[in-house]
Design a protein around this motif. Structure first.
Motif, short mmCIF file in Angstrom:
data_model
loop_
_atom_site.label_atom_id
_atom_site.label_comp_id
_atom_site.label_asym_id
_atom_site.label_seq_id
_atom_site.Cartn_x
_atom_site.Cartn_y
_atom_site.Cartn_z
N THR A 211 49.54 41.42 50.25
CA THR A 211 47.77 40.32 50.51
C THR A 211 48.09 39.03 50.00
N VAL A 212 47.09 37.87 50.77
CA VAL A 212 46.38 36.51 50.65
C VAL A 212 45.22 36.57 50.64
N ILE A 213 44.88 35.26 50.47
CA ILE A 213 43.30 34.96 50.31
C ILE A 213 43.08 33.26 50.82
N VAL A 214 42.96 33.71 52.14
CA VAL A 214 42.96 32.23 53.09
C VAL A 214 41.33 32.10 53.16
N ASP A 215 40.90 30.59 52.12
CA ASP A 215 39.91 29.77 52.75
C ASP A 215 40.21 28.75 52.94
N ALA A 216 39.42 28.60 53.98
CA ALA A 216 39.62 27.32 55.16
C ALA A 216 38.42 26.11 54.74
N ALA A 217 37.48 26.67 53.27
CA ALA A 217 36.92 25.26 52.56
C ALA A 217 37.51 24.75 52.18
N ALA A 218 38.62 25.16 51.48
CA ALA A 218 39.42 24.81 50.19
C ALA A 218 40.84 23.56 51.17
N GLY A 219 40.94 24.33 52.44
CA GLY A 219 42.34 24.68 52.56
C GLY A 219 43.91 24.96 52.15
N THR A 220 43.64 26.49 51.57
CA THR A 220 44.10 26.87 51.42
C THR A 220 44.76 28.84 50.83
N ILE A 221 45.90 28.88 51.05
CA ILE A 221 46.71 30.86 51.15
C ILE A 221 46.84 30.70 49.35
N THR A 222 45.64 31.84 48.73
CA THR A 222 46.75 32.43 47.55
C THR A 222 47.81 33.87 47.88
N THR A 223 48.32 33.47 47.45
CA THR A 223 49.28 34.71 47.16
C THR A 223 49.10 35.69 46.19
N ASP A 224 49.57 36.84 46.37
CA ASP A 224 49.38 37.62 44.91
C ASP A 224 48.02 37.72 43.60
N PRO A 225 47.22 37.37 44.80
CA PRO A 225 45.66 37.01 44.09
C PRO A 225 45.09 38.84 42.88
N THR A 226 44.80 38.28 42.25
CA THR A 226 44.17 38.76 41.01
C THR A 226 43.14 39.76 41.51
N ALA A 227 42.70 40.44 40.91
CA ALA A 227 41.44 41.50 41.49
C ALA A 227 40.23 40.75 41.04
N ASP A 228 40.08 39.75 40.39
CA ASP A 228 38.56 39.06 40.16
C ASP A 228 38.69 37.74 41.15
N GLU A 229 39.85 37.12 41.66
CA GLU A 229 40.30 36.25 42.97
C GLU A 229 39.86 37.10 43.93
N LEU A 230 39.60 38.24 43.85
CA LEU A 230 39.92 39.11 45.86
C LEU A 230 38.32 39.02 45.38
N ALA A 231 37.29 39.43 44.38
CA ALA A 231 36.48 40.06 43.93
C ALA A 231 35.77 39.06 44.44
N ALA A 232 35.93 37.43 44.39
CA ALA A 232 35.13 36.30 44.21
C ALA A 232 34.97 35.89 45.85
N ALA A 233 36.69 36.19 46.79
CA ALA A 233 36.07 35.93 47.63
C ALA A 233 35.33 36.60 48.29
N ARG A 234 35.63 37.28 48.38
CA ARG A 234 34.63 38.94 48.93
C ARG A 234 33.54 38.61 49.18
N ARG A 235 32.93 37.96 47.19
CA ARG A 235 31.24 37.91 47.60
C ARG A 235 30.99 36.50 47.88
N ARG A 236 32.04 35.63 48.37
CA ARG A 236 31.85 34.80 49.37
C ARG A 236 30.90 34.51 50.82
N ALA A 237 32.39 35.48 51.11
CA ALA A 237 32.21 35.55 52.57
C ALA A 237 30.67 36.31 52.90
N ASP A 238 30.27 38.09 51.59
CA ASP A 238 29.61 37.84 51.87
C ASP A 238 28.21 37.29 52.09
N GLU A 239 28.36 36.22 51.19
CA GLU A 239 27.18 35.29 51.01
C GLU A 239 26.91 34.43 52.50
#
Length: 555
Positions: A211-239
């Motif tokens: 599982t990874v987080i792909v953040d185009a705004a920051a130009g990053t791919i986060t590997t082994d993300p924490t539950a908090d990081e996944l939740a924050a990314a989900r909130r941003r996507a919803d916004e």
């Protein structure tokens, strides 16, 4: 948690399991054929023709920019010069597989050596060759995997034929090891609003299923993300989804200052831009009419395309850029002479002055289309601008010749430092200026915008670029002339705020970026924008400029 870095396309964020692209076919062996020359020739011709027809069909299904890209690939499959190279190898006793592989590889190496726009097309040749060889072998061409669930696609690079038809219900995000911000992968990802990070050279270490987080705004791919990081990314996507579905409004700052939000278009098909709330067109690229042609399009052909465009935006501003081509995008009827450094050669207005009949025909077609749509009661407010203007005398030349054809609003693109530094003198003659941040960044930082190895320098946040933008903005205020932004920088919501603070009076971008920028501006006053701009200007590099603007904007 580890972060891999690349070039983000757009502002989206997504998360999900990785699925890696299937590897390319193994090269064929250099064996002598057991068939006759006629039989091998027939096999090669059938495969090349079948691939060309398949690419054309994919293009018809995809539409838009993707269609243009795939039609260009289909032309590669049927290119007479390539066919001759294949025939030469067949005549020497090679198999059709080897003849295609070796001929295409030879052409690919030549394009890669040229760099720039043509260098980017080398990957397209590779894809066409793979498809032809797969056809000859009777196997499926390498393509997008199907793990049976939504996934983050990771590939060395993605062929236009694959990008154009991605199943957006399954592909959550796209990560490539190769490519830059103006590669076909990036262009098509931006058009389709796919969350993407390209040029992530270390992404080859990603594993299927992780599982990874792909953040185009920051130009990053986060590997082994924490539950908090996944939740924050989900909130941003919803916004972002909420912002995209919000009622369409005119572009404006929180204090009511109007900032028109316009669309960058590469064809007259404006339906998506209109649906997403574009208030007009800030950059209409006319190259689609010329590229790939052996002769210039007629005035009648051009007029039909321009009428369609102007008719889609009745009463609204439509800025048309006359042909921007040169040695990096050679045209047989304009300039196909080899140049050692095409980015600094005969391109843009320079090339048009050397072939003035093409410029005059284009202005004739634009003036006729403008008159026809106005007479029909649905005309737009036509503005016409010249690309790659670097001197005051070039400005005078273009404005003068545009006036001959009744063009009421004639301006120039600011893409080189000289025109930014002389903006007050240029705007004494031009009706407006439009800043092309892609090329302005390239020339300011001396970094080829199409070269992945220097992609890190291709950052419009660099204070040197921002200072040049300020020069143009200040000149616009002093002369009372509009200053627009039509480069990719306008699609960055935070940078859009900074650009307004530097004096931009309108912003033009890919239609899919409109919602993000509209929301960002609506939360910012003009004083906020100017404060963020001043903070960015005091920085020493692009990263610190972004950070400084972010901090100033949230105070």
């Amino acid at each position: 948690m580890t972060q891999l870095r690349g070039v983000g396309i757009g502002q989206g964020v997504a998360q999900g399991p990785v699925a890696r692209m299937m590897p390319p076919l193994a090269p064929p062996a250099e064996d002598a054929t057991a068939l006759t020359l006629a039989e091998e020739t027939s096999r090669a011709r059938e495969a090349m023709d079948a691939v060309a027809r398949d690419l054309e069909a994919r293009g018809e299904r995809a539409g838009g920019t993707a269609r243009d890209v795939l039609e260009a690939q289909a032309m590669m499959a049927e290119d007479p010069a390539l066919a001759e190279e294949v025939d030469a190898r067949l005549a020497a006793g090679a198999t059709a597989e080897w003849a295609v592989f070796d001929a295409f590889a030879s052409f690919r190496d030549q394009l890669a050596a040229l760099g720039g726009y043509l260098g980017e097309r080398a990957a397209d040749l590779d894809d066409v060759a793979q498809r032809i060889i797969a056809r000859l072998r009777g196997v499926a061409a390498p393509g997008v995997p199907d793990p049976g669930h939504p996934f983050v696609l990771v590939a060395d690079d993605l062929a236009p034929a694959d990008t154009a038809l991605l199943d957006l219900e399954k592909v959550l995000a796209l990560v490539t090891l190769q490519g830059g911000p103006t590669s076909h992968t990036a262009i098509l990802a931006r058009e389709k609003a796919i969350v993407a990070v390209v040029g992530a050279t270390t992404a080859g270490e990603l594993r299927d299923g992780e599982t990874v987080i792909v953040d185009a705004a920051a130009g990053t791919i986060t590997t082994d993300p924490t539950a908090d990081e996944l939740a924050a990314a989900r909130r941003r996507a919803d916004e972002r989804e909420d912002a995209a579905s919000a009622p369409l409004t005119l572009g404006a700052l929180a204090d009511g200052t109007p900032i028109p939000l316009l669309a960058n278009l590469g064809s007259p098909d404006a339906a998506q831009a209109v649906a997403l709330g574009a208030e007009g067109v800030g950059l209409f690229r006319t190259e689609f009419l010329f590229l790939g042609q052996q002769t210039a399009p007629t005035i009648t052909q051009q007029r039909a395309a321009y009428e369609k465009l102007l008719g889609a935006f009745p009463g609204k501003k439509v800025v048309v850029r006359v042909l921007d081509a040169g040695a990096d995008k050679p045209l047989a009827f304009l300039n196909d002479a080899h140049e050692e450094n095409p980015a600094l050669g005969l391109r843009g207005l320079r090339a048009l002055r050397a072939s003035e009949d093409i410029l005059r025909e284009q202005l004739t077609a634009l003036a006729e289309a403008d008159a026809a749509t106005r007479a029909a009661g649905g005309g737009a407010d036509l503005w016409v601008m010249a690309p790659m203007v670097s001197t005051v005398s070039e400005t005078e030349y273009f404005v003068s010749i545009a006036r001959e054809y009744g063009i009421r609003t004639a301006g120039v693109m600011v893409e080189v430092p000289s025109s930014a530094l002389l903006a007050d003198r240029i705007l004494a003659h031009a009706d407006f200026a439009s800043i092309g941040t892609n090329d302005l960044t390239q020339y300011t930082l001396a970094a080829d915008r199409l070269l992945g190895s220097v992609a890190a320098f291709q950052d419009p946040w660099h204070p040197a670029v921002l200072r040049l933008v300020r020069e143009v903005g200040d000149a616009g205020r002093r002369t009372g002339k509009p200053v627009g932004i039509c480069g990719e920088a306008a699609a960055d919501p935070l940078l859009a705020v900074v650009l307004v603070g530097l004096g931009a009076t309108s912003l033009s971008m890919a239609p899919t970026a409109l919602a993000d920028v509209r929301a960002s501006l609506a939360a910012t006053t003009l004083d906020d924008a100017r404060r963020a701009a001043e903070a960015a200007l005091t920085a020493e590099d692009a990263a610190s400029a972004r950070h400084a603007a972010e901090s100033a904007a949230t105070r």
